[in-house]
Design a protein around this motif. Sequence first.
Motif: not given
Length: 472
Positions: A373-388
């Motif tokens: 599990d990432p220590d410092y997840p990027s904003v892009w990777r976080l937003l990917l979890e909100t996308a279909a």
Amino acid sequence: MILQSLNAYYNRLKDDPKTDIPLFGFSRQKIWFSLLLNQSGQILQVLPLADTPKASPRLLVVPQEMEERAGTKIAPHFTWDNTMYALGNDSEKKPERCLKAFEAFRAFHHELCDGIEDECIQAVLGFLDSWNSQKAADLQYWEEMTGKNVVFAMQIDGRLQYVHERPAVQKIWMNYLSRKSGGITASCLVSGERTSVARIHPAIKGVRGAQTKGASIISFNLDAFKSYNKDQSYNAPVSEDIAFAYTTALNYLLNSDSRQKIQIADTSTVWWTETGSNMAEMVKGLFAGDAEEVDWTDNQYGIKNIRDFLDAFRKGERLPEFELENNFFILGLSPNASRLSVRFWHTTTVRDFVAKIDQHFQDLSLEKRFENDPDYPSVWRLLLETAALRKSENISPVLAGEMMRAVLTGSDYPRSLLTSVIIRIRADQTVNYLRAGMIKAYLTRKARSSKKLTMEVKMGLDKNRKDTGYRL
């Protein structure tokens, strides 16, 4: 403020001997091939500038584009262009338009160069007067070259020299710009000085989703946009040299190999500091803190170094190489047809920026379920979890902008972030480390900013806590 900061950044880059940035009147363009001419103007050889046919083209500093090619408008460049202009042929199968483009290219060069005693200039004019566009298809590399940018070259004293780099050619170009600048004068919105203002600003390239020929932040092309009958960019007067400076600095930041650029959803995000600082390099690691998104073999600021940096910052240790009091700027641009939309603009200090980023990571932090599990997840990777289907194209542009604004300013995360995460959890029945972290971060920051809430969600599960809301 955006134009002022970019203009100051250009002036800093211009004075830096390590930075090869174009001077006024020139621009960096993607060039694929050079046409090697003899003294009479015949093509001796076609020289590819890319290492392989599929490799990236070479970026050369050439005379800047003077006119926007909107619609069917014919607008030649000086000493370089695509094959439709330079050779009168391309892959579009439009011989009449190609002929008009080539004739305009030839006439433009005669207008600027007639009477100039320079062997390279005379070779180019000789080529333009004798060239038969039907022969283009017989050239070596034609299938790879058609439609792409080319320059002219000659062998001078046993050394290959590009025509556009000749001092005589550059002098011709600067004289032409001087004659062209005698237009409308007004008070420049950036410098405040009364000077000749730009009618059209140079194109900005490198924003994903925008037109390949480039787009503009400042442009006016319809009567409805006129103010006191002022056409085009005279509505927002900016001097010609500053219009060149801010667009050149922005193109430098948006370049494909830039270390000061990341892509977040549809937003191309760039950053810079007021004076030189190692922070410009560090930010890429802070924003894209996952091994899958950054080639750490070519980046000194890997995960371990970022962790050490943030630990030192939290302890209040001195970090002179990062100049914490240095002003820091970040700009997000998204495509909008032939124009660019400013998704967000934030100006602060390096110290405040690092503090906000550090707080963001602390708000997200949870006890790991898996070691990877990432220590410092990027904003892009976080937003990917909100996308279909976890696809980038399904990320909401509005949510991406609001999320970045929250990270940069320390304000509450958008309510739509919580809603989107819960919708995805309900849809695919998955609660993973990143989704749980975002829910925890939203609740933590909301509690911190509200005077009514005192709850603090910690990194791990508190089994002794009796609050109904916490248990739910």
